[in-house]
Design an enzyme around this catalytic site. Structure first.
Site, PDB file in Angstrom:
ATOM      1  N   HIS A  13      92.049   1.239 105.011  1.00 31.22           N
ATOM      2  CA  HIS A  13      92.353   1.800 106.332  1.00 31.22           C
ATOM      3  C   HIS A  13      93.662   1.882 107.126  1.00 31.22           C
ATOM      4  O   HIS A  13      94.166   1.942 108.196  1.00 31.22           O
ATOM      5  CB  HIS A  13      92.070   0.362 107.073  1.00 31.22           C
ATOM      6  N   CYS A  39      81.302  12.282 108.515  1.00 31.47           N
ATOM      7  CA  CYS A  39      83.515  11.583 109.233  1.00 31.47           C
ATOM      8  C   CYS A  39      84.304  10.753 107.840  1.00 31.47           C
ATOM      9  O   CYS A  39      84.781  10.414 108.668  1.00 31.47           O
ATOM     10  CB  CYS A  39      82.645  10.087 110.212  1.00 31.47           C
TER      11      CYS A  39
HETATM   12  C1  PEP Z   1      83.823   6.775 104.659  1.00 29.54           C
HETATM   13  O1  PEP Z   1      83.031   6.179 103.793  1.00 29.54           O
HETATM   14  O2  PEP Z   1      83.716   7.822 104.174  1.00 29.54           O
HETATM   15  C2  PEP Z   1      83.502   6.333 105.906  1.00 29.54           C
HETATM   16  C3  PEP Z   1      84.039   7.246 107.194  1.00 29.54           C
HETATM   17  O3  PEP Z   1      83.117   4.791 105.872  1.00 29.54           O
HETATM   18  P1  PEP Z   1      84.730   3.769 106.058  1.00 29.54           P
HETATM   19  O4  PEP Z   1      85.803   5.121 105.469  1.00 29.54           O
HETATM   20  O5  PEP Z   1      85.148   3.640 107.406  1.00 29.54           O
HETATM   21  O6  PEP Z   1      84.257   2.991 105.001  1.00 29.54           O
END
Ligand code: PEP
Ligand code: MG
Length: 649
Positions: A283, A594
């Protein structure tokens, strides 16, 4: 002109910046075309280094730190020269103690966010540094007293003038620190002969332990507050930097950085991030991309080695300590390339994305914190493809109420001015623990209770979120997306709960709209059997998780061999993406993506070839993504051999 670059040097010559050194400083500064300013404080006020009058007015005495900020075509060389001039005492006296020879050292890392930076390395979160006690209990007690007061001062500055959850949390920490009972045990141990840092560490570890063993989730969740307080005071005792007032333009070094700490740093003054651990899909890496902070992760070196002037170049995956003239010249090329890319990206950022043959592509943005939207013009995107609602659940005294969530989702929906906003329900767990909610001691949290699994196991919390989302849907084109869906029955349960809550709110006379409900495709089971999710009103591919699960290569791993396998463009992942796109087309629903691959210039052509026509990317990557979609090679923009082609190698 790009943003200024910054660096600092200690003034060690006998007379400080008096007449002769001032003149020398201005003479040298005038050799460069760049604007060169300096200050005694990283926040200014800034003086023009080319004006002897202004330089003298600063009255910099021996022992002060001179902070430089330089912008212009020869900024890197100018900055390095000014720093060398100060370090070499203006050529009048022998250089200050320390190695006279430049010792260039290079470390390889993985690019996590594009860009290049030259600056002073500042290690943060390094609260465990060695400290030797004075042996005098009175001195030790006053050291602890001073550290407690300094910690309170930090926290007051941190919340200065703000309100809301952050102020509440920090207010709680201040109240804790100001309570004499907190340090009672530590002062008693100091009186018994223990050094201040050991006494403090032991007493606060006992304090944290008491919360940790509580049966009550709410109290257990306070452990992180107690640790935060412990580390902040400890850092003041040991001379480490625990707060986030890092000097302008510094390269922040750490093993890893919690997202909250990243967000608390003021990046508007430049700088970069160098993590010895971490991963490109963590993150903090996403936040770095969203904020446009150049970042490298997985440097794999003891963080203590990262000291002094350094140059970070994300496109080359390099952190260079004490860079020489060749490297500085290469840096200038990188900065120019970056600027060329940025300018070209800025020109297309509000245009509709289209491929060379005219196929329109939706480009939306990913949002991981509400405040991110303050500085973004909605015209740059076709909407928000992913709101990571975890930010609402982090660092709070209590889980957010339905009202707090509704107000936040409504603001986001209104920000979008009619554009589509896809809000994901809570995706806690895995690398996103939430004290008091996620399970503490899961052996393998990425394969455990995370995402929708956790929401279904905590239906009261989930229902609050669904209600808040249905209410916010009245104020915009809101869609709701479920994370970590594995089997159709999970979607069906969530859908029934959403329908129940919408009906209950309606019966109570509350304004609601039933938002479309879709699923993330990030578990291989859901990708392979996408056709079985008949209730899904859309699919959004989470390539970050899908890749780690398909390749059995953890997204949190900093081991190069593992990181290389976690490649969203490897055939197995691309085939699954293709399959999901086909299933969606056959069912007449949209499939978008995404995950972070959507903003990676190296991955975009392959994603389009797999049939995707809708990508959601970090806000700072929108312009670059639109250029790449249009078939423009970013390297060509910047000239041969330069430029950012991918933040992921
Ligand atoms: C993903 O896993 O690609 C996603 C968009 O969710 P996160 O990165 O928040 O787990
Ligand atoms: Mg995910």
């Amino acid at each position: 002109m790009g943003p200024p670059i910054a660096g600092s040097a200690l003034l060690t010559n006998a007379v400080g910046l008096h007449a002769r050194p001032s003149v020398k400083l201005t003479q040298v500064a005038k050799r460069f075309t760049s604007r060169i300013e300096f200050a005694l404080d990283p926040a200014g006020p800034w003086a023009d280094a080319k004006s002897p009058v202004k330089v003298m007015r600063v009255k910099a005495a021996k022992g002060s730190t001179l902070h430089f900020r330089v912008s212009g075509p020869d900024a890197a060389e100018a900055l390095a020269t000014m720093l060398a001039l100060v370090e070499h005492r203006f050529g009048e006296e022998p250089p200050a103690a320390g190695p006279a020879e430049r010792q260039e050292k290079r470390y390889r890392g993985r690019p996590a966010a594009p860009g290049a930076a030259l600056g002073e390395l500042v290690v943060i979160g390094d609260a465990q540094r060695e400290r030797i006690g004075t042996g005098d209990p009175a001195l030790e007690a006053s050291a602890l007293q001073a550290a407690l007061a300094a910690a309170v001062g930090d926290l007051r500055r941190l919340v200065n003038g703000s309100c809301g959850p952050a102020a509440e949390i920090v207010g709680f920490q201040i109240a804790f620190l100001e309570d004499a009972a907190l340090a009672e045990r530590a002062f008693a141990a100091i009186a018994g002969g223990e050094p201040a840092h050991e006494a403090w560490l032991a007493s606060m570890s006992a304090e944290a332990g008491a919360y940790e063993s509580s049966d009550d989730d709410y109290f257990r969740a306070r452990v992180s507050d107690v640790r935060d307080i412990r580390d902040r005071v400890l850092a003041h005792l040991t001379g480490g930097i625990a707060d986030t007032r890092v000097p302008a333009g510094a390269i922040v070094a750490a093993v890893d950085l919690p997202p909250s700490l990243f967000l608390a740093i003021d990046w508007s003054r430049g700088g970069a991030l160098a993590l010895t651990g971490g991963s490109t899909t963590s993150h903090v890496a996403m936040l770095a991309r969203a904020r446009g902070v150049p970042a490298l992760v997985g440097l794999g070196v003891p963080v203590g080695e990262l000291r002094g002037q350094a140059l970070l170049c994300a496109s080359r995956g390099l952190l260079i300590l004490d860079p020489g003239p060749e490297e500085l010249a290469a840096f200038e090329r990188d900065v120019r390339a970056e600027a060329a890319e940025r300018e070209a990206a800025a020109e297309v950022v509000t245009a509709q994305a289209a491929t060379r043959d005219g196929t329109l592509i939706r480009v939306s943005i990913n949002v991981a914190a509400e405040e991110e939207l303050d500085s973004i013009d909605p015209a740059i995107c076709d909407g928000i493809g992913l709101v990571r609602t975890e930010f609402l659940f982090h660092g709070r005294e209590r889980l957010p109420s339905e009202e707090i969530q509704y107000a936040c989702y409504r603001r986001i929906a209104e920000w979008a001015q009619g554009r589509r906003v896809t809000i994901r329900t809570l995706d806690a767990g895995g690398d996103k623990p939430i004290p008091g909610l996620t399970l503490d001691r899961e052996r393998n949290p990425f394969l455990g209770m995370r995402g929708l699994r956790l929401s279904l196991a905590a239906p009261d919390i989930f229902r609050h979120q669904l209600r808040a989302l249905a209410r916010a849907a009245v104020h915009g084109d809101v869609k709701v997306m479920l994370p970590m869906v594995t089997m159709p029955h999970e979607l069906e349960r969530a859908r029934a709960m959403l329908d129940d809550e919408v009906a209950a709110l309606r019966a109570a006379g509350v304004a609601v709209r039933r938002p479309a409900l879709g699923i993330m495709i990030e578990v291989p089971a859901a990708a392979i059997a996408a056709d079985m999710f008949e209730a899904a009103e859309f699919f959004s591919i989470g390539s970050n998780d899908l890749t780690q699960y398909v390749a059995a290569a953890g997204r949190d791993s900093s081991a190069p061999a593992v990181a290389d396998l976690a490649d969203p463009t490897q055939p197995a992942v691309l085939r699954l993406i293709h399959h999901v796109v086909d299933v969606a087309a056959a069912r007449g629903v949209e499939a978008s993506l995404c995950g972070d691959a959507g903003g990676d210039p190296a991955a975009i052509p392959l994603l389009l070839a797999a049939g995707l026509r809708s990508l959601s990317v970090a806000p700072a990557m929108v312009g670059r993504a639109k250029l790449t979609i249009a078939g423009i090679d970013l390297r060509e923009l910047a000239g041969p051999g330069a430029g950012m082609t991918s933040w992921r190698r």
